[in-house]
Design an enzyme around this catalytic site. Structure first.
Site, PDB file in Angstrom:
ATOM      1  N   GLY A  71      65.066 -36.404   7.723  1.00 21.27           N
ATOM      2  CA  GLY A  71      65.207 -35.001   7.339  1.00 21.27           C
ATOM      3  C   GLY A  71      66.491 -34.444   7.894  1.00 21.27           C
ATOM      4  CG  ASP A 109      65.518 -22.951  11.997  1.00 20.33           C
ATOM      5  OD1 ASP A 109      64.908 -21.960  11.528  1.00 20.33           O
ATOM      6  OD2 ASP A 109      65.868 -23.915  11.305  1.00 20.33           O
TER       7      ASP A 109
END
Lengths: 231, 117, 282
Positions: free
Chosen positions: C39, C144
């Site tokens: 990812g 995040d």
């Protein structure tokens, strides 16, 4: 692909550079910065105008040329604010404004009638927006320039094999050959193929980044843009 | 406050209160002094034992079970001594002792700090 | 074999191929072998790689050289809820790489599905909060935090992944409104995470905790992560939370449910005493 747009796209007088776009523009090098921008963005801008405003080849070319040649008069670089958008987005929006104005002016002149809408062309996928086409063309041109840089670099540094391996393997249009086939073709062992390939890709990566550095405001924007380049 | 102190305090207070309810029964009212003293002592023992248990086992359920069992056991002892003096009050002594023990066990689980390991 | 002699003619498929291979890290000279991409996060791309020496799979994070310094700070965070780093190094192209434990498990956005008890959801939030508090104490912030960045492993262990080293814009819904992210912005995201994992309808006190953590004004949020975890702890213990002024009826109901057993025991005691008092054969 677009033999009719060789203007601008053909120039590569300013390959890589260590200066960022704003450094060059601020340092009295605005024309040079514009050269760099045009080398990368001429084709994307042309394609964008064709799709967005349904212009035929000639009109789109004229508009693109007009946009770049008037850029310096319009304080194009001075108005770019890196905190608001990437340079790529800023440029695309500037093109849009420019083309709208020209488009509107053109319509007035041709009032009464024969506004010819050019069929957009077979390669414009209907699923793709002009903005997406712009980005796609931008990436294509970026690789085009970087590959040109790579070839020149390999030729001047006596690393032709590297280029030829990359050309044979990564640039193969149809089925990608096996490493063994590439090795056989170039007369080098298969294990060397992967080594050459790795080195060529590494250099290509750096060259792509160098090309982008010349048209971005700094390391931060460069990083963000590179994320859009690599898959 | 550590759990043993909590058990001690809860046992003494609840034991004394439990003993004081003897005042409501005409036949035990004259003996209230001895009953309160004995009940307080019994409560104290249940409290100390429950507090010690609560330091070893962290569970409201088992704390209540242990407290109730101790309360029942000690109340049985009291009832036996009581029976020796000629009266049979097993139910009246053991049932409240059982519930009081359960409450003391609950208190030692809910309140107080476990000794730092 | 026909190849392009002039790179000017690049088809979409060739460009796509180049985008992929030129971005791949060159792992020659390392003990790792690239296996695929896992990812990409705010900071770089994460690949799956094989450690040839130890014969095991690792996750390999590749970041730009400019970010290596701050990434090293995160690599030094040793906490049970932060993925451990095995090794760090530099690639031939100058980028930095980190080989770390490859976490297998379920992402929180899938884990917090129907049927998961609230207590278990809160346990995950607590673990995430503990990791944040620890990082904050070391001067690192996440930047995040979102369900996609939290993994619950097969042994129930919780991992907070993808610690950011620069503001990457965050994720809408989880990013605090302020322009400059700091520890309070992580608290905002933790509040959003709490709200995300709560089932509907959520207990009012927990929703209030999430709302307080997500105050638009950073000063109105919890002062630090511990303070927020303490409030969640109060909810778990059946106590009043600081984030919510509860209505009187709720207070009574909460008192009853917290002390139900005690109240039953007192009732039983009263019943025993009354029963004995009215016992006809006494």
């Amino acid at each position: 692909m677009d033999p009719d747009t060789a203007i601008g796209g053909g120039r590569d007088r300013f390959p890589s550079t260590e200066h960022s776009l704003l450094e060059a523009a601020a340092g009295g090098l605005a024309p040079e910065a514009l050269e760099r921008v045009a080398a990368l963005y001429w084709k994307p801008v042309y394609r964008f105008i064709r799709l967005k405003f349904h212009k035929d080849n000639e009109d789109a070319k004229d508009l693109t040329q007009g946009f770049f040649s008037s850029a310096l008069e319009r304080d194009f670089f001075a108005r770019f604010d890196p905190s608001k958008a990437s340079f790529r987005t800023y440029l695309r929006m500037a093109v849009e404004r420019f083309a709208w104005n020209a488009h509107a002016a053109g319509k007035c002149r041709k009032r009464g009638g024969d506004v010819a809408f050019e069929p957009v062309g077979e390669d414009a996928a209907l699923t793709e927006s002009p903005e997406e086409a712009f980005d796609r063309e931008w990436r294509r041109q970026l690789f085009r320039l970087a590959l040109r840089d790579l070839r020149k670099l390999c030729e001047s540094a006596g690393r032709e094999v590297e280029w030829r391996v990359l050309e044979a393997y990564d640039l193969a249009e149809d089925a990608r050959p096996s490493y063994a086939a590439v090795g056989e073709q170039l007369g080098i062992p298969e294990t060397s193929v992967t080594n050459y390939l790795a080195r060529a890709r590494r250099t290509l990566r750096k060259l792509v980044q160098d090309r982008m550095r010349g048209v971005t405001s700094g390391e931060r924007e460069l990083r963000e843009e590179m994320r859009r380049v690599w898959k | 406050m550590n759990k043993i102190v909590v058990g001690l305090v809860a046992g003494v207070v609840l034991g004394a209160l439990d003993g004081a309810t003897a005042w409501f029964y005409p036949e035990t009212r004259p003996l209230i002094g001895g009953i309160v003293a004995g009940s307080t002592f019994k409560g104290m023992l249940v409290g100390l034992a429950s507090g010690w248990f609560a330091r070893k086992v962290d569970s409201i359920k088992w704390g209540v079970v242990a407290g109730a069992a101790l309360g029942l056991l000690l109340a049985f002892g009291v009832a036996v001594m009581d029976a020796a003096s000629g009266q049979q009050h097993y139910l009246e002594i053991m049932l409240p002792g059982f519930v009081t023990g359960a409450i003391i066990g609950f208190s030692t689980q809910r309140m107080g700090t476990r000794k730092a390991a | 074999m026909e190849v392009n002699s002039d790179p000017a003619d690049l088809s979409d498929s060739v460009v796509d191929h180049l985008r992929q291979v030129a971005g791949l890290p060159d792992l020659s000279g390392t003990r790792y072998e690239l296996e695929g991409e896992i990812g990409r996060g705010g900071m770089g791309v994460v690949y799956q790689a094989r450690d040839r020496q130890l014969e095991r799979r690792v996750a390999l994070k590749v970041v730009e050289a400019a970010l290596a310094g701050e990434a090293a700070l995160i690599a030094r965070l040793e906490h049970p809820a932060i993925v451990p780093i095995y090794e760090a190094g530099t690639l031939p192209d100058g980028r930095a790489f980190y080989a770390m434990k490859r976490v297998t498990g379920v992402r929180l956005d899938r884990y917090a599905g129907a049927g998961r008890p609230v207590a278990e959801r809160l346990r995950v939030i607590r673990r995430v909060g503990e990791a944040l508090a620890f990082a904050h104490s070391r001067g690192a912030i996440h930047r995040d935090l979102k369900p996609q960045n939290v993994m619950v492993g097969e042994f129930g262990e919780v991992y907070v992944m993808d610690w950011g080293v620069e503001a990457v814009g965050g994720t809408p819904g989880f990013r605090a409104p302020e322009a400059r992210l700091d520890q309070r912005s992580d608290i905002y995201a933790l509040g959003a995470l709490l709200q995300f994992v709560l089932p509907a309808p959520a207990p009012a006190a927990l929703s209030a905790i999430a709302r307080k953590a997500m105050s638009a004004e950073a000063g109105c949020r919890y002062g630090d992560v511990e303070e927020m975890l303490a409030d969640i702890g109060r909810f778990e213990d059946g106590l009043a939370v600081t984030a919510w002024r509860e209505p009187p009826m709720h207070r009574v109901a909460r008192f009853w449910s917290r002390n139900a057993l005690l109240l039953w025991l007192l009732t039983a005691y009263a019943a025993v005493k009354l029963g004995i008092f009215f016992w006809p054969y006494r």
